[in-house]
Design an enzyme around this catalytic site. Structure first.
Site, PDB file in Angstrom:
ATOM      1  N   LYS A  53       1.049  -1.082  -0.080  1.00  0.00           N
ATOM      2  CA  LYS A  53       0.048   0.216  -0.102  1.00  0.00           C
ATOM      3  C   LYS A  53       0.866   1.368   0.073  1.00  0.00           C
ATOM      4  O   LYS A  53       0.661   2.190  -0.725  1.00  0.00           O
ATOM      5  CB  LYS A  53      -0.894  -0.236   1.144  1.00  0.00           C
ATOM      6  CG  LYS A  53      -1.994  -1.181   0.987  1.00  0.00           C
ATOM      7  CD  LYS A  53      -2.848  -1.525   2.346  1.00  0.00           C
ATOM      8  CE  LYS A  53      -3.599  -2.667   2.301  1.00  0.00           C
ATOM      9  NZ  LYS A  53      -4.449  -3.107   3.590  1.00  0.00           N
ATOM     10  N   GLN A  97      -4.483  -1.793   9.646  1.00  0.00           N
ATOM     11  CA  GLN A  97      -4.237  -2.966   8.893  1.00  0.00           C
ATOM     12  C   GLN A  97      -5.184  -4.177   9.798  1.00  0.00           C
ATOM     13  O   GLN A  97      -4.695  -4.349  10.876  1.00  0.00           O
ATOM     14  CB  GLN A  97      -2.916  -3.295   8.713  1.00  0.00           C
ATOM     15  CG  GLN A  97      -2.654  -4.744   7.851  1.00  0.00           C
ATOM     16  CD  GLN A  97      -3.133  -4.697   6.445  1.00  0.00           C
ATOM     17  OE1 GLN A  97      -3.096  -3.731   5.868  1.00  0.00           O
ATOM     18  NE2 GLN A  97      -3.632  -5.753   6.147  1.00  0.00           N
ATOM     19  N   ASP A 120     -11.006   2.418   3.919  1.00  0.00           N
ATOM     20  CA  ASP A 120     -11.377   0.985   3.723  1.00  0.00           C
ATOM     21  C   ASP A 120     -12.816   0.694   3.406  1.00  0.00           C
ATOM     22  O   ASP A 120     -13.333  -0.167   3.143  1.00  0.00           O
ATOM     23  CB  ASP A 120     -10.983   0.386   5.283  1.00  0.00           C
ATOM     24  CG  ASP A 120      -9.760  -0.504   5.154  1.00  0.00           C
ATOM     25  OD1 ASP A 120      -9.373  -0.937   3.930  1.00  0.00           O
ATOM     26  OD2 ASP A 120      -9.062  -0.894   6.138  1.00  0.00           O
TER      27      ASP A 120
END
Ligand code: NDP
Length: 290
Positions: A53, A97, A120
């Site tokens: 990422k 994460q 997200d």
């Protein structure tokens, strides 16, 4: 029939190319898109995902701040970190994460991220908008990436029977909502661990999306001739024939390529698309502050 490759790397690279101008437009308006990625603990696979990422941010000129916390971080310390990031106007996107260590309530933590920074797309506000059929907001990256990949390959979704394996908050359920939403217009069946006659249900699918986490669960005889099969699964399985002793495999048996019209590979399918969609969400979050 040998399935065409639903190539997530190629599609993600096309998406990234189209985003460079968007980043430049933000910068011209005085806003440099900025993503904060928080990882707790030392799970090696999670560190690989986070690095991928961060690298995508670098390719696009998005600033990334990588915050790595030890596995004994307390929930209240993580909450303090999220509050700090929420309050920092220079940060447009916050990603925590997954998975978090077992002593933390992952859903509760997600709820604390400001919905406008929830790149997200897991916050109840953003998932709620999706339930309302509003697909113009912060969408969960993996299912949004699948939709983008289908569009890229010119795969028709309208009126098709779509079967989704898995009903998780982050993949299966939002995937079902996106495929059923106006614009995609598929007729969707959601399956899970209690579904009966799973193979027969799958065999009805024109579009089959597997997001279960069981290596090569979906077999060739579960799939209709000519179906489009998207493999979301990422499973690490032992393979002593290669030096590192393991390899990645999806939820779909590779033999499915003999009957499907399209099949996404693992790795190189949905994974790169997930990251590309994260970049889109981060840029959109930055644009909304201009
Ligand atoms: P979860 O474990 O949260 O959900 C799995 C789902 O599969 C559940 O709904 C479960 O049903 C269902 N399931 C489990 N066993 C069966 C079975 N035998 N038959 C039918 N359904 C079953 O997983 P995620 O959704 O988070 O992830 C799924 C996979 O996708 C994993 O391999 C993960 O690594 C991968 N993934 C890949 C990403 C990418 O970027 N490519 C991103 C995110 C995930 P029930 O609800 O009844 O328990």
């Amino acid at each position: 029939m040998t399935a065409s490759r639903l190539d997530g790397r190629l599609c993600a690279s096309a998406v990234e190319n189209s985003l460079k101008v968007e980043v430049q437009n933000c910068m011209d308006s005085g806003v440099n898109p900025h993503l904060a990625v928080v990882i707790v603990g030392d799970d090696p696979a999670s560190h690989v995902y986070v690095n991928n990422k961060v690298k995508a941010c670098e390719r696009l000129g998005i600033i990334s701040t990588h915050i790595s916390l030890p596995s004994n971080t307390t929930e209240s310390e993580l909450v303090t970190e999220i509050e700090r990031l929420n309050a920092d106007a220079s940060i447009h996107g916050i990603l925590i994460q997954s998975p978090l260590p077992k002593h933390m309530d992952e859903e509760g933590i997600t709820d604390l991220i400001s919905p406008s920074k929830d790149v997200d797309g897991f916050h109840p506000v953003n998932l709620g908008r999706l339930v309302q059929g509003r697909t113009d907001g912060m969408l969960p990256c993996t299912p949004a990436g699948v939709i983008e990949m289908l569009k890229w390959a010119n795969i028709e979704t309208e009126g098709k029977n779509a079967v989704i394996l898995g009903r998780s908050r982050i993949v299966g359920m939002p995937m079902s909502l996106l495929l059923a939403a106006k614009g995609c217009d598929s007729t969707v069946t959601i399956t899970h661990s209690r579904t009966q006659n799973l193979a027969e249900v799958c065999k009805q699918a024109d579009i089959l999306v597997a997001a279960v986490g069981i290596p090569e669960l979906v077999k060739k005889d579960w799939v209709k001739q000519g179906a489009v099969v998207v493999d979301v699964g990422i499973n690490r399985v032992e393979d002593l024939s290669i030096e590192r002793g393991w390899r990645l495999t999806g939820d779909v048996d590779p033999d499915v390529a003999e009957v499907a019209s399209w099949l996404s590979p693992v790795p190189g399918g949905v994974g790169p698309m997930t990251i590309a969609m994260l970049m889109i969400n981060t840029i959109n979050a930055a644009k909304s502050t201009i």
